[in-house]
Design a protein around this motif. Structure first.
Motif, short mmCIF file in Angstrom:
data_model
loop_
_atom_site.label_atom_id
_atom_site.label_comp_id
_atom_site.label_asym_id
_atom_site.label_seq_id
_atom_site.Cartn_x
_atom_site.Cartn_y
_atom_site.Cartn_z
N THR A 8 0.83 -1.20 0.00
CA THR A 8 0.00 0.00 0.00
C THR A 8 0.87 1.25 0.00
OG1 THR A 8 -1.76 -1.17 1.15
CG2 THR A 8 -1.82 1.24 1.24
N GLU A 9 1.88 1.27 0.86
CA GLU A 9 2.78 2.42 0.90
C GLU A 9 3.52 2.59 -0.42
OE1 GLU A 9 5.40 2.40 4.29
OE2 GLU A 9 3.75 1.93 5.65
N SER A 10 3.95 1.49 -1.01
CA SER A 10 4.66 1.56 -2.29
C SER A 10 3.74 2.05 -3.39
CB SER A 10 5.23 0.19 -2.65
OG SER A 10 6.20 -0.19 -1.70
N ALA A 11 2.50 1.60 -3.40
CA ALA A 11 1.54 2.04 -4.41
C ALA A 11 1.30 3.54 -4.29
CB ALA A 11 0.22 1.27 -4.28
N THR A 12 1.16 4.02 -3.07
CA THR A 12 0.96 5.45 -2.84
C THR A 12 2.17 6.24 -3.32
OG1 THR A 12 -0.47 5.01 -0.96
CG2 THR A 12 0.55 7.19 -1.06
N MET A 13 3.35 5.76 -2.98
CA MET A 13 4.57 6.46 -3.39
C MET A 13 4.72 6.45 -4.92
SD MET A 13 8.50 5.94 -2.22
CE MET A 13 8.58 7.22 -0.98
N LEU A 14 4.43 5.31 -5.55
CA LEU A 14 4.54 5.22 -7.00
C LEU A 14 3.59 6.20 -7.67
CD1 LEU A 14 5.72 3.86 -9.52
CD2 LEU A 14 3.98 2.08 -9.28
#
Length: 141
Positions: A5-11
């Motif tokens: 989830t954090e990676s998707a938000t950052m991407l």
């Protein structure tokens, strides 16, 4: 929050920021960003009707009609009868539009190349290159 989830938000945030940086590297000039987006569709996908362009951009047909009218007035698009329905018009980019799009793409590519060469080591450049197929799969989903 999970790592995914954090990676998707950052991407999502990074892709948006990179898109803005690329737009800043090639000013729209006399055209609006909406007009440039329409020209991009016509160059990539071929001639389209106002209805098809509106669907591609996710806007109302009336709004797209205004955008296309501006491009017609600027000599950036030309209209031909739709081969499947002569009551409709298919718009295509003119030679002038093709030159504007090519120049805009070249400026964005130049900015990106310069940034990659000056801010990333050869190893980092290779890492980015290796992620391109993954990003392509993500974009194509």
């Amino acid at each position: 929050m999970s790592d995914l989830t954090e990676s998707a938000t950052m991407l999502r945030m990074l892709v948006g920021k990179l898109g803005r940086r690329l737009r800043e590297s090639a000013p729209a000039g006399e055209l609006t960003w909406s007009q440039l987006a329409v020209l991009g569709h016509l160059v990539r996908d071929g001639a389209m009707t106002v209805t098809q362009l509106a669907a591609a951009e996710g806007v109302r047909t009336q709004s797209m009609g205004t955008t296309v009218a501006g491009l017609l007035a600027a000599g950036m698009v030309a209209g031909d009868p739709d081969p499947h329905d002569g009551r409709k018009t298919c718009y295509r980019p003119t030679d002038l539009a093709l030159a504007v799009i090519a120049a805009s793409r070249a400026m964005r590519d130049d900015w990106l190349i310069q940034t990659l060469e000056t801010r990333f080591s050869p190893a980092e450049q290779q890492q980015l290159i290796e992620t391109l197929p993954l990003l392509q799969r993500l974009a194509d989903h």
